[in-house]
Design a protein around this motif. Structure first.
Motif, mmCIF file in Angstrom:
data_model
loop_
_atom_site.group_PDB
_atom_site.id
_atom_site.type_symbol
_atom_site.label_atom_id
_atom_site.label_comp_id
_atom_site.label_asym_id
_atom_site.label_seq_id
_atom_site.Cartn_x
_atom_site.Cartn_y
_atom_site.Cartn_z
ATOM 1 N N ILE A 9 30.798 -24.178 -29.937
ATOM 2 C CA ILE A 9 31.734 -24.780 -30.885
ATOM 3 C C ILE A 9 33.058 -25.149 -30.227
ATOM 4 O O ILE A 9 33.583 -26.233 -30.428
ATOM 5 N N LEU A 10 33.595 -24.235 -29.429
ATOM 6 C CA LEU A 10 34.949 -24.484 -28.925
ATOM 7 C C LEU A 10 35.197 -23.775 -27.609
ATOM 8 O O LEU A 10 34.451 -22.882 -27.211
ATOM 9 N N GLU A 11 36.263 -24.192 -26.950
ATOM 10 C CA GLU A 11 36.765 -23.507 -25.747
ATOM 11 C C GLU A 11 38.264 -23.796 -25.675
ATOM 12 O O GLU A 11 38.795 -24.576 -26.464
ATOM 13 N N TYR A 12 38.933 -23.129 -24.764
ATOM 14 C CA TYR A 12 40.371 -23.390 -24.555
ATOM 15 C C TYR A 12 40.520 -23.944 -23.163
ATOM 16 O O TYR A 12 40.121 -23.306 -22.187
ATOM 17 N N LYS A 13 41.045 -25.156 -23.053
ATOM 18 C CA LYS A 13 41.269 -25.681 -21.698
ATOM 19 C C LYS A 13 42.201 -26.886 -21.720
ATOM 20 O O LYS A 13 42.345 -27.554 -22.754
ATOM 21 N N ALA A 14 42.803 -27.111 -20.555
ATOM 22 C CA ALA A 14 43.683 -28.273 -20.412
ATOM 23 C C ALA A 14 42.811 -29.501 -20.190
ATOM 24 O O ALA A 14 41.799 -29.426 -19.500
ATOM 25 N N LEU A 15 43.191 -30.614 -20.781
ATOM 26 C CA LEU A 15 42.457 -31.867 -20.583
ATOM 27 C C LEU A 15 43.361 -32.829 -19.809
ATOM 28 O O LEU A 15 44.593 -32.687 -19.833
ATOM 29 N N PRO A 16 42.757 -33.807 -19.131
ATOM 30 C CA PRO A 16 43.577 -34.710 -18.302
ATOM 31 C C PRO A 16 44.568 -35.549 -19.121
ATOM 32 O O PRO A 16 45.624 -35.909 -18.634
ATOM 33 N N GLU A 17 44.208 -35.872 -20.339
ATOM 34 C CA GLU A 17 45.161 -36.654 -21.149
ATOM 35 C C GLU A 17 44.999 -36.325 -22.628
ATOM 36 O O GLU A 17 43.951 -35.818 -23.038
ATOM 37 N N TYR A 18 46.045 -36.630 -23.362
ATOM 38 C CA TYR A 18 46.028 -36.334 -24.797
ATOM 39 C C TYR A 18 46.426 -37.573 -25.590
ATOM 40 O O TYR A 18 47.156 -38.436 -25.095
ATOM 41 N N HIS A 19 45.931 -37.631 -26.831
ATOM 42 C CA HIS A 19 46.227 -38.790 -27.678
ATOM 43 C C HIS A 19 46.655 -38.337 -29.057
ATOM 44 O O HIS A 19 46.400 -37.206 -29.456
ATOM 45 N N GLU A 20 47.279 -39.259 -29.760
ATOM 46 C CA GLU A 20 47.731 -38.996 -31.125
ATOM 47 C C GLU A 20 47.665 -40.325 -31.868
ATOM 48 O O GLU A 20 47.477 -41.368 -31.236
ATOM 49 N N PRO A 21 47.845 -40.345 -33.180
ATOM 50 C CA PRO A 21 47.831 -41.643 -33.878
ATOM 51 C C PRO A 21 48.934 -42.547 -33.297
ATOM 52 O O PRO A 21 50.026 -42.062 -32.996
ATOM 53 N N ASP A 22 48.623 -43.834 -33.158
ATOM 54 C CA ASP A 22 49.592 -44.783 -32.571
ATOM 55 C C ASP A 22 50.945 -44.738 -33.248
ATOM 56 O O ASP A 22 51.977 -44.802 -32.601
ATOM 57 N N TRP A 23 50.906 -44.657 -34.563
ATOM 58 C CA TRP A 23 52.184 -44.704 -35.281
ATOM 59 C C TRP A 23 53.067 -43.498 -34.935
ATOM 60 O O TRP A 23 54.292 -43.591 -34.990
#
Ligand code: GLA
Length: 694
Positions: A55-69
């Motif tokens: 289901i899940l893990e904890y880790k850093a990802l290379p990039e992050y995103h959010e809604p454009d607005w």
């Protein structure tokens, strides 16, 4: 409702004399009978069973995103840090493989409807937000149990959440937990061990405060201590060896810390000008933007109308592509009625309901079966159950008057409880709610739908009004003044008992009315004490009731959740037997047995032993009619068809309610299905206590 005819008027008043049955003739064996198997009712979909690590893990990802607005309107304008700086070092990452419809898109709203009303936002100070999952969306807890319905049975253990990992000491007495590092409250303040310790020391362990879902120190074991080793490490010390059971108590709703930076300044220990009442009420419903760790923040409140919540810009969970969750920008809570929740969800003007009031099953099923139906309706196992609970304290809990005290003493008498139990026709009670294969006779104790249920260990006392009358005669409760109501023994007044029930739910009051009507032929006058949800809960908490008819909690269905509520294991853990005015519990011998059994259950993680202990529990419980079971039935989850990522087989209730089970932060609406429901589009929560979204 009025569906109860007085079929048994022949038994009214002095029935014992009429029938001439000797009390000696009534042996326990004769009162017991074969418990009919519940009508077959297949759940409509099965979960895909997985491991926690699927289901899940904890880790850093290379990039992050959010809604454009969010980027354009806030980050680019310099009023909000970039998303990577708002997320923890290693956010929680939901794995795509366990997402039924995969990675989602941003937008849209989930429109909830609820029957409760918010008292305010101080959840850990004891205030209700109105239920229906609103508090579940605001609060995050050390561990999480709602989604466990889809965990493989032999791997059952709570999911990590604010506690991202833990380990036990060699001797099993210490549990060290690692908190998520660098996560922030929705106002940007750091979440750390200060929040955890403020919850533990100044709310759970401060007896002037009663956290909402009834966390007390004993919820985590008598003598248990908790300390902070550093801002992101806490250490529990237990008397028991490896009591993994308490990991369940660290989930919703007993270990969800509040924002200490906001709450502490109002707590009497830190603000001597404040009373405890002022602390509890310091954040009324009008107070907007209360900092939360949950996915949405309340930004608008209109009394008896709506609560609007917007996405938390600091939420600490992401998908595998690095998209910050939640996908849904907004969440509504229409302040209406629970029955209206069903109606609106089926009609498509609401998005979600736990169909749990059996009276609306037939209508809802009919409409949902049509192809044009806007919502999916799916029945699960029988995990809803109602019981008549009697107040067992004879040493002052709730400070009863003389009449109340006399009732408490009767409640503690086994013949009396048996008489009440066998005077109730459970089949008729169930049928009065809904006809069909839904309801089943519920003898009390663990539900038939749970893994720990064992029919052979269940003692069932079937309907037998004649014997019930004889039992009461034998207790000297005869109708001495000939008014059709029995009198208390030794020339006492009429046998009058008040019955507490919740008017927010038709089912609660319908069943309570059924009990009242069915006990009339027994010569007991049961008087309705029907209260709205909050008032009822307050009275129940305070012990101000003789009897109560209510829907029971997760301890009866999951056993591992809310376990310490299965018996009065501590002064304040049971729903119907708490410590009296001198702080002690006046346990009956069989209650002591139940307490010992539950404590032994908590202290072992050996599954065979646990199964045996729960058989014993069930036997002691039902043989002694610890509560009078009424009816049990399945519920159905109704979710609007436009939502994606709703897990298969999600029950409306098991370890927790469906609002937790479906993992709402992962739920989304595909772009071509998105509705125009956002009331505050392209806004984020404002300052704590500020006017609203910005
Ligand atoms: C109320 C409702 C349940 C569920 C819970 C969530 O109790 O009746 O269906 O929504 O709230 O806390």
């Amino acid at each position: 409702m009025g569906g109860f005819m007085k079929r048994h008027t022949i038994a009214l008043g002095g029935a014992g004399l009429m029938l001439g049955v000797s009390l000696l003739a009534i042996h326990a064996q004769e009162l017991t009978g074969e418990l009919p198997d519940p009508p077959a009712f297949a759940a409509q979909s099965e979960p895909n069973f997985v491991s926690v690590t699927d289901i899940l893990e904890y880790k850093a990802l290379p990039e992050y995103h959010e809604p454009d607005w969010v980027t354009k309107k806030y980050v680019d304008a310099g009023t909000l840090p970039p998303v990577k700086d708002r997320l923890p070092k290693e956010p929680m990452v939901y794995k795509t493989g366990d997402m039924p419809d995969g990675i989602g898109v941003y937008g849209d709203t989930m429109r909830h409807v609820i029957g409760g009303r918010p008292e305010g936002w101080n959840y850990i100070g004891g205030q209700s937000q109105g239920w229906g999952g609103i508090d579940i969306g605001l609060s995050e807890c050390l561990t999480r149990t709602g989604p466990l319905f889809e965990i493989k049975a032999d791997e059952l253990e709570p999911l990590p959440n604010l506690a991202k990992s833990w380990e036990w000491s060699e001797d099993g007495h210490e549990l060290t937990m690692h908190l998520i590092e660098g996560a922030k409250w929705s106002d940007g303040d750091a979440f750390d061990a200060d929040d955890v310790m403020f919850y533990w020391n100044d709310n759970v362990n401060d007896t002037n405060v009663s956290p909402l879902n009834g966390a007390t120190p004993e919820t985590f074991g008598v003598g248990t201590t908790l300390e902070a080793l550093d801002p992101y490490t806490i250490k529990w010390t237990f008397k028991e060896v490896r009591p993994t059971q308490y990991l369940y108590a660290m989930a919703y709703g007993t270990f969800c810390p509040g924002p200490s930076h906001i709450l502490k300044p109002e707590h009497p220990k830190y603000n001597t000008a404040n009373t405890y009442e002022q602390y509890k009420n310091a954040f009324p419903p009008e107070y907007m933007n209360i900092p939360v760790m949950g996915a949405w923040v309340p930004v608008e409140y209109r009394a008896d109308d709506i609560i609007v919540m917007r996405r938390n810009p600091y939420y600490w969970k992401v998908d595998e592509a690095g998209n910050q969750l939640p996908y849904l920008n907004e969440m509504h809570y229409r302040l209406s009625t629970w029955a209206d929740r069903d109606v609106q969800a089926v009609a498509g003007s609401g998005d979600f309901s736990n169909l749990e009031q059996a009276e609306s099953f037939v209508e809802s099923l009919k409409r949902s079966a049509e192809d044009s139906a806007p919502a999916r309706l799916q029945f699960g196992a029988r995990t809803i159950g109602y019981a008549l609970r009697m107040n067992f304290s004879a040493n002052g809990w709730g400070e009863p008057d003389a009449r109340g005290q006399a009732i408490r003493e009767l409640n503690r008498n086994l013949d009396f409880r048996k008489a009440v139990s066998i005077a109730l026709d459970r089949q008729r009670l169930g049928d009065s709610l809904v006809r069909g294969p839904f309801t089943a006779i519920y003898p009390g104790g663990l539900y038939a739908g749970t893994a720990f249920y064992d029919k052979a260990s269940t003692v069932y006392y079937p309907y037998n009004i004649e014997a019930a009358n004889t039992l009461l005669d034998g207790l000297g409760l005869t109708d001495t003044d000939g008014n059709g109501i029995r009198n208390l023994a030794n020339g006492g007044g009429d046998l009058e008992i008040t019955l507490l029930a919740n008017t927010d739910y038709g089912t609660d009051t319908n069943l309570a009315e059924g009990v009242i009507a069915q006990l009339e032929p027994l010569g007991i006058r049961v008087i309705a004490n029907f209260q709205t949800g909050t008032a009822r809960d307050d009275m129940a908490q305070a012990g101000q009731f003789d009897w109560s008819v209510e829907r029971q909690g997760s301890e009866m269905v999951s056993v591992v959740q809310g376990t310490t509520a299965l018996a009065p294991t501590g002064p304040r853990t049971s729903y119907f037997h708490r410590a009296g005015t001198d702080g002690t519990l006046d346990l009956l011998p069989f209650e002591q047995e139940l307490v010992d059994t539950v404590n032994a259950f908590v202290a072992t993680s050996d599954n065979a032993e646990r199964v045996a202990l729960m058989k014993k529990y069930q036997h002691t419980y039902t043989e002694n009619v610890y509560s009078v079971g009424l009816t049990q039935y399945p519920g159905a989850l109704i979710v609007n068809k436009r939502f994606a990522n709703i897990p298969a087989g999600a029950p409306i209730f098991m370890f927790n309610w469906a609002e937790d089970n479906i993992i709402r932060e992962r739920v989304f609406v595909p772009a071509d299905k998105q509705g125009d429901y956002e009331l505050h589009p392209e806004t984020l929560p404002g300052k704590p206590g500020g006017a609203g979204p910005v």
